[in-house]
Design a protein around this motif. Structure first.
Motif, PDB file in Angstrom:
ATOM      1  N   ALA A   6     -11.770 -14.625   2.568  1.00 53.86           N
ATOM      2  CA  ALA A   6     -10.553 -13.948   3.028  1.00 53.86           C
ATOM      3  C   ALA A   6     -10.014 -13.086   1.891  1.00 53.86           C
ATOM      4  CB  ALA A   6      -9.502 -14.975   3.449  1.00 53.86           C
ATOM      5  N   PHE A   7      -9.942 -11.780   2.119  1.00 53.11           N
ATOM      6  CA  PHE A   7      -9.490 -10.849   1.080  1.00 53.11           C
ATOM      7  C   PHE A   7      -7.962 -10.769   1.088  1.00 53.11           C
ATOM      8  CE2 PHE A   7     -13.884  -9.792   1.626  1.00 53.11           C
ATOM      9  CZ  PHE A   7     -14.318  -9.397   0.373  1.00 53.11           C
ATOM     10  N   ASP A   8      -7.332 -11.822   0.583  1.00 46.00           N
ATOM     11  CA  ASP A   8      -5.874 -11.901   0.592  1.00 46.00           C
ATOM     12  C   ASP A   8      -5.259 -10.913  -0.381  1.00 46.00           C
ATOM     13  OD1 ASP A   8      -5.864 -14.061   2.426  1.00 46.00           O
ATOM     14  OD2 ASP A   8      -6.276 -15.456   0.785  1.00 46.00           O
ATOM     15  N   VAL A   9      -4.099 -10.371  -0.007  1.00 43.70           N
ATOM     16  CA  VAL A   9      -3.346  -9.481  -0.886  1.00 43.70           C
ATOM     17  C   VAL A   9      -2.427 -10.336  -1.756  1.00 43.70           C
ATOM     18  CG1 VAL A   9      -1.676  -7.602  -1.014  1.00 43.70           C
ATOM     19  CG2 VAL A   9      -3.463  -7.569   0.752  1.00 43.70           C
ATOM     20  N   VAL A  10      -2.658 -10.271  -3.057  1.00 42.40           N
ATOM     21  CA  VAL A  10      -1.871 -11.065  -4.004  1.00 42.40           C
ATOM     22  C   VAL A  10      -0.537 -10.384  -4.291  1.00 42.40           C
ATOM     23  CG1 VAL A  10      -1.830 -12.018  -6.344  1.00 42.40           C
ATOM     24  CG2 VAL A  10      -3.973 -11.989  -5.033  1.00 42.40           C
ATOM     25  N   SER A  11      -0.575  -9.050  -4.427  1.00 46.96           N
ATOM     26  CA  SER A  11       0.643  -8.285  -4.669  1.00 46.96           C
ATOM     27  C   SER A  11       0.436  -6.867  -4.170  1.00 46.96           C
ATOM     28  CB  SER A  11       1.007  -8.266  -6.160  1.00 46.96           C
ATOM     29  OG  SER A  11       0.015  -7.567  -6.901  1.00 46.96           O
ATOM     30  N   THR A  12       1.540  -6.164  -3.953  1.00 46.94           N
ATOM     31  CA  THR A  12       1.450  -4.776  -3.504  1.00 46.94           C
ATOM     32  C   THR A  12       2.585  -3.973  -4.109  1.00 46.94           C
ATOM     33  OG1 THR A  12       1.220  -3.359  -1.537  1.00 46.94           O
ATOM     34  CG2 THR A  12       2.826  -5.146  -1.417  1.00 46.94           C
ATOM     35  N   LYS A  13       2.329  -2.686  -4.350  1.00 41.70           N
ATOM     36  CA  LYS A  13       3.331  -1.824  -4.957  1.00 41.70           C
ATOM     37  C   LYS A  13       3.252  -0.441  -4.324  1.00 41.70           C
ATOM     38  CE  LYS A  13       4.629   0.309  -9.395  1.00 41.70           C
ATOM     39  NZ  LYS A  13       4.259   0.449 -10.838  1.00 41.70           N
ATOM     40  N   ASP A  14       4.396   0.096  -3.912  1.00 38.41           N
ATOM     41  CA  ASP A  14       4.439   1.453  -3.371  1.00 38.41           C
ATOM     42  C   ASP A  14       4.338   2.462  -4.504  1.00 38.41           C
ATOM     43  OD1 ASP A  14       4.714   0.549  -0.788  1.00 38.41           O
ATOM     44  OD2 ASP A  14       6.888   0.722  -0.748  1.00 38.41           O
ATOM     45  N   ILE A  15       3.437   3.429  -4.338  1.00 39.29           N
ATOM     46  CA  ILE A  15       3.281   4.506  -5.311  1.00 39.29           C
ATOM     47  C   ILE A  15       3.991   5.770  -4.831  1.00 39.29           C
ATOM     48  CG2 ILE A  15       1.627   5.899  -6.611  1.00 39.29           C
ATOM     49  CD1 ILE A  15       1.559   2.884  -7.236  1.00 39.29           C
ATOM     50  N   HIS A  16       3.868   6.048  -3.550  1.00 36.43           N
ATOM     51  CA  HIS A  16       4.473   7.257  -2.971  1.00 36.43           C
ATOM     52  C   HIS A  16       4.687   7.030  -1.485  1.00 36.43           C
ATOM     53  CE1 HIS A  16       5.211  11.446  -1.899  1.00 36.43           C
ATOM     54  NE2 HIS A  16       4.271  11.344  -0.978  1.00 36.43           N
ATOM     55  N   VAL A  17       5.828   7.449  -0.982  1.00 37.30           N
ATOM     56  CA  VAL A  17       6.101   7.421   0.455  1.00 37.30           C
ATOM     57  C   VAL A  17       6.549   8.809   0.861  1.00 37.30           C
ATOM     58  CG1 VAL A  17       7.448   6.401   2.316  1.00 37.30           C
ATOM     59  CG2 VAL A  17       6.727   4.972   0.389  1.00 37.30           C
ATOM     60  N   GLY A  18       5.715   9.508   1.609  1.00 37.24           N
ATOM     61  CA  GLY A  18       6.003  10.880   1.997  1.00 37.24           C
ATOM     62  C   GLY A  18       6.343  11.011   3.468  1.00 37.24           C
ATOM     63  N   ARG A  19       6.214  12.236   3.969  1.00 38.45           N
ATOM     64  CA  ARG A  19       6.557  12.505   5.359  1.00 38.45           C
ATOM     65  C   ARG A  19       5.448  12.068   6.311  1.00 38.45           C
ATOM     66  NH1 ARG A  19       5.614  16.469   9.090  1.00 38.45           N
ATOM     67  NH2 ARG A  19       4.281  17.618   7.634  1.00 38.45           N
ATOM     68  N   VAL A  20       4.199  12.242   5.899  1.00 40.15           N
ATOM     69  CA  VAL A  20       3.061  11.978   6.773  1.00 40.15           C
ATOM     70  C   VAL A  20       2.251  10.775   6.323  1.00 40.15           C
ATOM     71  CG1 VAL A  20       0.898  12.950   7.670  1.00 40.15           C
ATOM     72  CG2 VAL A  20       2.909  14.398   7.439  1.00 40.15           C
ATOM     73  N   VAL A  21       2.210  10.526   4.999  1.00 42.44           N
ATOM     74  CA  VAL A  21       1.429   9.406   4.475  1.00 42.44           C
ATOM     75  C   VAL A  21       2.210   8.665   3.403  1.00 42.44           C
ATOM     76  CG1 VAL A  21      -0.802  10.531   4.919  1.00 42.44           C
ATOM     77  CG2 VAL A  21       0.296  10.796   2.685  1.00 42.44           C
ATOM     78  N   GLY A  22       1.767   7.455   3.143  1.00 40.69           N
ATOM     79  CA  GLY A  22       2.259   6.670   2.018  1.00 40.69           C
ATOM     80  C   GLY A  22       1.078   6.194   1.199  1.00 40.69           C
ATOM     81  N   LEU A  23       1.302   5.978  -0.098  1.00 42.90           N
ATOM     82  CA  LEU A  23       0.261   5.448  -0.978  1.00 42.90           C
ATOM     83  C   LEU A  23       0.779   4.162  -1.609  1.00 42.90           C
ATOM     84  CD1 LEU A  23      -2.409   5.612  -2.603  1.00 42.90           C
ATOM     85  CD2 LEU A  23      -1.177   7.052  -4.257  1.00 42.90           C
ATOM     86  N   ARG A  24       0.007   3.085  -1.441  1.00 40.72           N
ATOM     87  CA  ARG A  24       0.381   1.822  -2.075  1.00 40.72           C
ATOM     88  C   ARG A  24      -0.811   1.296  -2.868  1.00 40.72           C
ATOM     89  NH1 ARG A  24      -0.995  -0.459   3.280  1.00 40.72           N
ATOM     90  NH2 ARG A  24      -2.491  -2.156   2.913  1.00 40.72           N
ATOM     91  N   MET A  25      -0.520   0.413  -3.811  1.00 43.48           N
ATOM     92  CA  MET A  25      -1.547  -0.226  -4.628  1.00 43.48           C
ATOM     93  C   MET A  25      -1.533  -1.721  -4.314  1.00 43.48           C
ATOM     94  SD  MET A  25      -3.852   0.402  -7.038  1.00 43.48           S
ATOM     95  CE  MET A  25      -3.327   1.781  -8.061  1.00 43.48           C
TER      96      MET A  25
END
Length: 207
Positions: A6-25
């Motif tokens: 199971a590829f669990d997400v340990v942590s997440t961080k927003d890098i950019h949130v725009g009008r059409v897309v968002g980028l997270r790590m």
């Protein structure tokens, strides 16, 4: 059968949130016990339309795409950017807005994961038959004001896929799927078929 990791997400961080897309790590747990960082582009999702007329000609648009720096031949398409609107309703709206057409018959051809190595974008491609003129206003501003619309025999459009003239992923998939349906090799799904892979993460941010 051995249980899969199971590829669990340990942590997440927003890098950019725009009008059409968002980028997270995302930091994701790997099978060996360690973790790895994965960049994820969140997308609203989209629809595209293979609109076939009574002469088996497909409606294509020639539109400038800035990331590749040139105009591409594509199917009429658009984002799932209206909350609560069904995918087929979005497809019908985009068909009218982009090429001034309405369709009497709708079905689902294919769902296309654009590039699942880094984005959750999935495009649902519809088949539209029974075309008639709609009553749109002229497009305003941005790239849409520069769109060229043509009707091309489906076989010619498929040939352009194999010659490399058509490269847009959902257009390639839609044209090949439409050819398979026309030949009897495949059967399209109902217009309201379940869409388990429809993107939701970025749409939730907009609410």
């Amino acid at each position: 059968m051995t249980e899969r990791h199971a590829f669990d997400v340990v942590s997440t961080k927003d890098i950019h949130v725009g009008r059409v897309v968002g980028l997270r790590m995302d930091e994701v747990r790997m099978p060996g016990g360690g973790t790895a960082m994965r960049e994820v582009v969140e997308h609203l999702g989209a629809v595209a339309v293979v609109a076939l007329d009574e002469g088996d000609r497909v409606v294509l648009i020639h539109q400038y795409r800035h990331p590749v720096g040139r105009r591409l031949w594509e199917l009429p398409a658009g984002l799932l950017d209206v909350s609560g609107e069904s995918a087929v309703s979005t497809a019908a709206r985009e068909l009218e807005e982009e090429v001034n057409l309405a369709a009497a018959e709708w079905s689902v051809l294919v769902d296309v994961a654009a590039s699942p190595g880094f984005t959750d974008e999935v495009v649902r491609v519809f088949l539209a038959r029974g075309l008639t003129q709609a009553d749109r206003t002229e497009p305003e501003g941005d790239e849409e004001a520069d769109i060229v619309v043509e009707r091309i025999p489906l076989d010619d459009a498929v040939a352009k896929v194999f010659s490399g003239e058509i490269i847009n992923a959902s257009t390639v998939a839609g044209l090949l799927a439409a050819q398979a349906v026309r030949s009897g090799a495949a059967t399209p799904r109902p217009a309201d078929a379940p869409w388990d892979d429809k993107p939701t993460a970025f749409a939730h941010r907009r609410r």
